[in-house]
Design a protein around this motif. Structure first.
Motif, short mmCIF file in Angstrom:
data_model
loop_
_atom_site.label_atom_id
_atom_site.label_comp_id
_atom_site.label_asym_id
_atom_site.label_seq_id
_atom_site.Cartn_x
_atom_site.Cartn_y
_atom_site.Cartn_z
N LEU A 91 0.82 -1.21 0.00
CA LEU A 91 0.00 0.00 0.00
C LEU A 91 0.86 1.26 0.00
N ALA A 92 2.02 1.20 0.63
CA ALA A 92 2.93 2.36 0.60
C ALA A 92 3.42 2.62 -0.82
N LEU A 93 3.73 1.55 -1.55
CA LEU A 93 4.14 1.71 -2.95
C LEU A 93 2.98 2.25 -3.80
N LEU A 94 1.78 1.75 -3.51
CA LEU A 94 0.60 2.21 -4.25
C LEU A 94 0.33 3.69 -3.97
N LEU A 95 0.51 4.10 -2.72
CA LEU A 95 0.37 5.51 -2.37
C LEU A 95 1.34 6.37 -3.17
N ALA A 96 2.59 5.96 -3.24
CA ALA A 96 3.59 6.72 -3.99
C ALA A 96 3.23 6.78 -5.47
N ALA A 97 2.72 5.67 -6.01
CA ALA A 97 2.35 5.64 -7.43
C ALA A 97 1.22 6.61 -7.74
N PHE A 98 0.23 6.68 -6.86
CA PHE A 98 -0.89 7.60 -7.11
C PHE A 98 -0.50 9.05 -6.87
N VAL A 99 0.40 9.30 -5.93
CA VAL A 99 0.91 10.67 -5.77
C VAL A 99 1.60 11.11 -7.06
N TYR A 100 2.42 10.22 -7.62
CA TYR A 100 3.10 10.53 -8.88
C TYR A 100 2.09 10.78 -10.01
N ARG A 101 1.09 9.89 -10.09
CA ARG A 101 0.11 9.99 -11.19
C ARG A 101 -0.70 11.28 -11.09
N TRP A 102 -1.17 11.61 -9.92
CA TRP A 102 -1.99 12.80 -9.74
C TRP A 102 -1.15 14.06 -9.96
N SER A 103 0.05 14.06 -9.41
CA SER A 103 0.92 15.22 -9.59
C SER A 103 1.30 15.42 -11.05
N GLN A 104 1.50 14.33 -11.77
CA GLN A 104 1.81 14.44 -13.20
C GLN A 104 0.67 15.08 -13.97
N LEU A 106 -1.43 17.21 -12.83
CA LEU A 106 -1.57 18.61 -12.44
C LEU A 106 -0.37 19.47 -12.84
N PHE A 107 0.84 18.91 -12.70
CA PHE A 107 2.05 19.73 -12.82
C PHE A 107 3.08 19.21 -13.81
N GLY A 108 2.76 18.09 -14.50
CA GLY A 108 3.70 17.57 -15.48
C GLY A 108 4.72 16.63 -14.86
N PRO A 109 5.65 16.11 -15.66
CA PRO A 109 6.59 15.09 -15.19
C PRO A 109 7.53 15.57 -14.10
N TRP A 110 8.00 16.83 -14.18
CA TRP A 110 8.94 17.30 -13.16
C TRP A 110 8.24 17.50 -11.82
N GLY A 111 7.01 17.98 -11.85
CA GLY A 111 6.24 18.09 -10.62
C GLY A 111 5.95 16.73 -10.02
N ALA A 112 5.71 15.74 -10.90
CA ALA A 112 5.45 14.39 -10.42
C ALA A 112 6.68 13.79 -9.75
N LEU A 113 7.86 14.02 -10.35
CA LEU A 113 9.10 13.51 -9.76
C LEU A 113 9.39 14.15 -8.41
N LEU A 117 9.57 12.19 -4.90
CA LEU A 117 10.76 12.31 -4.05
C LEU A 117 10.35 12.63 -2.61
N LEU A 118 9.41 13.55 -2.45
CA LEU A 118 8.96 13.93 -1.11
C LEU A 118 8.29 12.76 -0.40
N VAL A 119 7.51 11.98 -1.15
CA VAL A 119 6.84 10.81 -0.56
C VAL A 119 7.86 9.75 -0.16
N ALA A 120 8.79 9.45 -1.06
CA ALA A 120 9.74 8.37 -0.83
C ALA A 120 10.64 8.61 0.37
N PHE A 121 10.92 9.89 0.68
CA PHE A 121 11.84 10.19 1.77
C PHE A 121 11.15 10.86 2.96
N ASP A 122 9.82 10.77 3.01
CA ASP A 122 9.10 11.32 4.14
C ASP A 122 9.28 10.41 5.35
#
Length: 289
Positions: A91-104, A106-113, A117-122
């Motif tokens: 579920l942690a991996l799934l959370l990170a995947a959806f954060v990336y997808r939603w951010s992409q 809204l803000f494109g690939p750099w915003g998604a990355l 990054l913020l999720v992975a190192f929180d």
């Protein structure tokens, strides 16, 4: 392996009681979905035992049964904890995947990355992303539910309607914190009523031209109907998670309802937070809420 935390053992005994015996009598104050999910890998252990012979097993209290389950009747506590934590990690991996997808979106690939990054190192997510409790799982399902509601309002269709309803139900079946999605989604629907972007609810069989008129109030009936369908699908999902059980809510209702165990847990936690209890902090013992 991180040592078992205080709450993991009673989440696991409750989840194991449900997946092995269909029992939901233990009052913990949370829905059963994540407990059951964490207990599912334990079915790989053929010798897993539940302390059903204890007098406390048939009671609503979980403390004695959970301690016996992890430390006495089963000799492999370390293996149990390891297996039970795997679904939380997923579920942690799934959370990170959806954060990336939603951010992409809204803000494109750099915003998604950057978001990834913020999720992975929180530190908070890292700490709870490997425990067999409900914190990380509820966080993931609440975010995923909000994402699909947003997608539904961007592009209404049957697939997005089903995804929004099912994930809302899964979030509600994970933790009562997810009830905050109610007012949040209400605001999301209200904002969509006044946005300039055209609203074309294809699942309702409407023509695009009918929904691009300047009179945005024409959207209101469609938004109300979509919201109602999401709620119905969500409740059906909660009912399915609880094994389609149907009966009265113990001590609350004389008439039967779908998923009575869900409502029993909700009423229990509402009564519990109203009681005064003892707490210890900074060397002092005090009584309070």
């Amino acid at each position: 392996l991180k040592s078992p935390t205080y709450d993991e053992q009673f989440y696991l005994v409750r989840g194991a009681a449900f997946v092995k015996r269909g029992e939901l009598h233990m009052l913990i104050g949370e829905p059963v979905l994540l407990n059951a999910l964490n207990a599912l890998p334990l079915l790989l252990l053929p010798d897993l035992r539940l302390p059903t012979e204890l007098p406390s097993w048939s009671e609503t209290s979980f403390h004695a049964s959970s301690e016996a389950f992890l430390w006495r009747v089963n000799p492999n506590a370390e293996q149990i904890i390891f297996l039970a934590r795997l679904p939380t990690m997923a579920l942690a991996l799934l959370l990170a995947a959806f954060v990336y997808r939603w951010s992409q979106a809204l803000f494109g690939p750099w915003g998604a990355l950057l978001s990834l990054l913020l999720v992975a190192f929180d530190p908070n997510l890292i700490a709870h992303g490997r425990l067999a409790n409900t914190d990380l799982g509820a966080t993931a399902l609440i975010l995923i539910s909000a994402y699909w509601a947003w997608r539904l309002l961007r592009r209404p269709n049957w697939a997005h309607l089903a995804a929004a309803g099912i994930t809302l139900g899964l979030a509600q079946a994970s933790r009562f914190t997810a009830l905050m999605l109610g007012p949040s989604l209400l605001v999301l629907f209200a904002v969509r009523l006044f946005e300039r972007q055209p609203f074309v609810p294809r699942p309702l069989g409407a023509r695009a031209a009918e929904w691009t008129l300047k009179n945005r109030w024409r959207r209101l009936p469609a938004l109300l109907l979509i919201g109602l369908l999401v709620i119905v699908i969500a409740y059906l999902t909660v009912w399915a998670v609880h094994g389609f059980q149907f009966g009265p809510v113990q001590g609350q209702t004389a008439f039967p309802v779908p998923a009575p165990a869900y409502w029993e847990q909700l009423f229990y936690i509402l009564q519990r937070v109203e009681r005064e209890g003892q707490a210890f902090l900074l060397g002092e013992l005090y009584t309070g809420g």
